[in-house]
Design a protein around this motif. Structure first.
Motif, short mmCIF file in Angstrom:
data_model
loop_
_atom_site.label_atom_id
_atom_site.label_comp_id
_atom_site.label_asym_id
_atom_site.label_seq_id
_atom_site.Cartn_x
_atom_site.Cartn_y
_atom_site.Cartn_z
N ARG A 115 0.83 -1.21 0.00
CA ARG A 115 0.00 0.00 0.00
C ARG A 115 0.87 1.26 0.00
N GLU A 116 1.95 1.25 0.78
CA GLU A 116 2.85 2.40 0.84
C GLU A 116 3.57 2.61 -0.50
N LEU A 117 3.96 1.49 -1.11
CA LEU A 117 4.62 1.58 -2.42
C LEU A 117 3.68 2.13 -3.48
N LEU A 118 2.43 1.67 -3.48
CA LEU A 118 1.44 2.16 -4.44
C LEU A 118 1.19 3.65 -4.24
N TYR A 119 1.09 4.07 -2.97
CA TYR A 119 0.87 5.49 -2.67
C TYR A 119 2.04 6.33 -3.18
N GLU A 120 3.24 5.85 -2.92
CA GLU A 120 4.44 6.60 -3.30
C GLU A 120 4.56 6.77 -4.81
N HIS A 121 4.27 5.70 -5.56
CA HIS A 121 4.48 5.72 -7.01
C HIS A 121 3.31 6.30 -7.79
N PHE A 122 2.09 6.13 -7.29
CA PHE A 122 0.93 6.62 -8.03
C PHE A 122 0.45 8.00 -7.53
N ILE A 123 0.33 8.16 -6.21
CA ILE A 123 -0.24 9.39 -5.65
C ILE A 123 0.83 10.46 -5.44
N LEU A 124 1.89 10.09 -4.72
CA LEU A 124 2.93 11.07 -4.38
C LEU A 124 3.64 11.59 -5.62
N SER A 125 3.93 10.70 -6.56
CA SER A 125 4.62 11.13 -7.78
C SER A 125 3.74 12.06 -8.62
N THR A 126 2.43 11.78 -8.64
CA THR A 126 1.49 12.64 -9.38
C THR A 126 1.40 14.02 -8.73
N LYS A 127 1.35 14.04 -7.39
CA LYS A 127 1.33 15.32 -6.68
C LYS A 127 2.59 16.12 -6.94
N THR A 128 3.72 15.43 -7.00
CA THR A 128 5.00 16.10 -7.26
C THR A 128 4.98 16.81 -8.60
N VAL A 129 4.42 16.15 -9.60
CA VAL A 129 4.35 16.74 -10.94
C VAL A 129 3.43 17.95 -10.96
N PHE A 130 2.20 17.78 -10.48
CA PHE A 130 1.20 18.84 -10.60
C PHE A 130 1.38 19.98 -9.59
N ASN A 131 2.21 19.77 -8.56
CA ASN A 131 2.51 20.84 -7.62
C ASN A 131 3.63 21.75 -8.14
N ASP A 132 4.28 21.33 -9.21
CA ASP A 132 5.35 22.12 -9.81
C ASP A 132 4.91 22.56 -11.20
N ARG A 133 4.57 23.83 -11.34
CA ARG A 133 4.03 24.34 -12.60
C ARG A 133 5.00 24.15 -13.77
N ASN A 134 6.27 24.45 -13.51
CA ASN A 134 7.27 24.33 -14.58
C ASN A 134 7.41 22.88 -15.05
N LEU A 135 7.42 21.96 -14.08
CA LEU A 135 7.55 20.54 -14.41
C LEU A 135 6.35 20.07 -15.24
N THR A 136 5.15 20.46 -14.81
CA THR A 136 3.93 20.10 -15.55
C THR A 136 3.97 20.65 -16.97
N PHE A 137 4.39 21.91 -17.11
CA PHE A 137 4.49 22.55 -18.42
C PHE A 137 5.46 21.80 -19.33
N LEU A 138 6.62 21.46 -18.81
CA LEU A 138 7.65 20.76 -19.60
C LEU A 138 7.16 19.39 -20.07
N ILE A 139 6.45 18.69 -19.19
CA ILE A 139 5.93 17.36 -19.54
C ILE A 139 4.90 17.46 -20.67
N PHE A 140 4.00 18.45 -20.56
CA PHE A 140 2.97 18.61 -21.59
C PHE A 140 3.56 19.06 -22.92
N ILE A 141 4.56 19.94 -22.87
CA ILE A 141 5.24 20.38 -24.10
C ILE A 141 5.85 19.16 -24.81
N GLY A 142 6.56 18.33 -24.04
CA GLY A 142 7.17 17.12 -24.61
C GLY A 142 6.16 16.20 -25.23
#
Length: 308
Positions: free
Chosen positions: A181-208
């Motif tokens: 459960r902790e591994l699933l949270y870390e890879h699916f939830i936490l990683s998604t939050k990391t991306v969308f909490n950083d505007r620049n990172l989100t922008f770069l991913i969508f551009i790519g």
């Protein structure tokens, strides 16, 4: 080098067309590949954390060998679809683990500031291998399309040797107390939050993503257009696709230098603009070679800058 020495890249689409599959069915197979790759991306990353990057790369190679067997010996839509699911999983296991091994190695030697330069060098090796493979693959196809897949099978089996000789770089130990459960949270939830909490990172991913999608479509359907509409032979198509890869190698070579001179932000404005211009020019048949080769150069630069 061995994994990118794929002499089927320039002919797999034509190979399936010869087997009797329509352009629409081939498009479905390609979509299945991308959906599979997306679906396995996070689970493969989670598994790589548990079993290690090295074993993850081994799994990627073995899965691709199964893909080759199914594509060569199957003529059924369901089995070819299954082959592309396996192929997508193969790419997912290799992609993240390959980059993670490089970056983790640089962390261990305190050389992470050289990541962009090393990533550029890796891109040169990949693209040169790919250009050689596509060029050779076009000539092999004149004899036998099945032989192309046999050569790739041998290359991938051989690639297992250097992978098995690599030193594991996994920095994180998964403890017995860390449950699924902790591994699933870390890879699916936490990683998604990391991306969308950083505007620049989100922008770069969508551009790519927005730029990679049409480049992928152009690259694959280009083969059918050259063979069916412009009536080019497999060897000529091989030369054109190889030139695209050579330009990609040059992009890998110049990426770090251009980034130092013009800075990443400026490159992120200029490179996509030239890519869009190339998409328009590629529709003119007598100029088709120039923008297609230019796309290889620009795509490599953008990939390396975004990755960094």
């Amino acid at each position: 080098f061995l994994i990118n020495f794929n002499v089927t890249h320039g002919i797999w689409l034509i190979f399936l067309a010869i087997k009797g599959f329509s352009a629409f069915e081939i498009g479905i197979f390609e979509s299945i590949f991308h959906i599979s790759s997306i679906s396995f991306e996070i689970p493969s990353g989670m598994l790589a954390d548990i079993i290690g990057r090295k074993i993850s790369r081994v799994i990627g190679v073995v899965l691709y060998l199964f893909y080759i067997i199914l594509v060569v010996f199957s003529g059924n839509v369901l089995f070819i679809g299954l082959a592309f699911i396996i192929c997508g999983a193969s790419y997912a296991f290799e992609s993240g683990s390959g980059e993670a091994m490089i970056y983790d190695s640089l962390l261990k030697t305190d050389d992470q500031e050289n990541y962009m330069k090393i990533s550029g060098n890796r891109e040169i090796i990949y693209q040169l291998s790919s250009s050689m493979a596509i060029l050779i693959g076009g000539y092999i196809a004149l004899t036998s399309y099945n032989l192309n897949f046999f050569v790739v099978f041998i290359a991938f089996v051989t690639a297992l040797i250097p992978i098995l000789l690599m030193k594991e770089t996994k920095t994180k130990k998964v403890t017995k107390d860390q449950n699924i459960r902790e591994l699933l949270y870390e890879h699916f939830i936490l990683s998604t939050k990391t991306v969308f909490n950083d505007r620049n990172l989100t922008f770069l991913i969508f551009i790519g993503a927005f730029i990679a999608a049409p480049i992928t479509s152009v690259f694959f359907y280009f083969q059918l257009y050259l063979s069916d509409t412009l009536l080019f032979s497999p060897s000529i198509i091989g030369i054109l696709l190889a030139s695209h890869s050579v330009a990609g190698a040059l992009g890998g070579y110049f990426a770090a230098q251009l980034e130092k001179k013009y800075q990443e932000k400026l490159l992120l404005y200029i490179v996509p603009l030239f890519i869009v211009i190339s998409f328009w020019v590629i529709q003119v048949d007598f100029l088709i070679f120039i923008p297609f080769v230019l796309l290889g150069f620009l795509d490599s630069i953008l990939y390396i800058v975004l990755s960094d």
